[in-house]
Design an enzyme around this catalytic site. Sequence first.
Site, PDB file in Angstrom:
ATOM      1  N   CYS A 194       5.375   8.075 -18.252  1.00 29.79           N
ATOM      2  CA  CYS A 194       6.263   8.331 -19.390  1.00 29.79           C
ATOM      3  C   CYS A 194       5.611   9.325 -20.344  1.00 29.79           C
ATOM      4  CB  CYS A 194       6.654   7.045 -20.099  1.00 29.79           C
ATOM      5  SG  CYS A 194       5.393   6.315 -21.142  1.00 29.79           S
ATOM      6  N   CYS A 248      -2.509   9.059 -24.183  1.00 24.85           N
ATOM      7  CA  CYS A 248      -3.602   8.710 -23.279  1.00 24.85           C
ATOM      8  C   CYS A 248      -4.716   9.738 -23.400  1.00 24.85           C
ATOM      9  CB  CYS A 248      -3.106   8.687 -21.834  1.00 24.85           C
ATOM     10  SG  CYS A 248      -4.407   8.322 -20.644  1.00 24.85           S
ATOM     11  N   CYS A 289       1.930   3.620 -18.768  1.00 26.27           N
ATOM     12  CA  CYS A 289       3.178   3.814 -19.484  1.00 26.27           C
ATOM     13  C   CYS A 289       2.933   3.378 -20.928  1.00 26.27           C
ATOM     14  CB  CYS A 289       4.254   2.955 -18.822  1.00 26.27           C
ATOM     15  SG  CYS A 289       5.936   3.450 -19.213  1.00 26.27           S
TER      16      CYS A 289
END
Length: 143
Positions: free
Chosen positions: A85, A92, A11
């Site tokens: 999220c 990422c 997240c």
Amino acid sequence: MNNKPLVLFLCTGNSCRSQMAEGFLRSLAGDRFDVLSAGTSPASSVHPLAVEVMAERGVDISDQQPQDSADYLGRISVRHLIIVCAGANETCPRIFPGMLNRHFWPFDDPASFEGAPEAVLERFRTVRDEIETRITDWLEDEA
């Protein structure tokens, strides 16, 4: 860590959604998976309402601490990377070393909800329940 497949919940802040997901998976299938969570920009602590609503389900996450995803990148082999999220999904890396499966399960951020304390608490419960359902469904598919 041992020889169980590793699941990493990712997240942005690692203070609510990923912490709840980590707690649920550890509680429901800790015998089958090693479980961690991290954030791309981790908060200083787990949100107290996340701890409260998880306790309502009998899952104690009060000892969990936000972790930086950079601490894990390239250091662990992740079987399942589960991003919870949109912010973390955008930041990422597309390839996480050792990753076999990348999942995107977006949940609303209950910490961003504004309103009366009772309404905020209810929002945390709603997101908690959505996470529990998604993990339960995923575990059935992984059986």
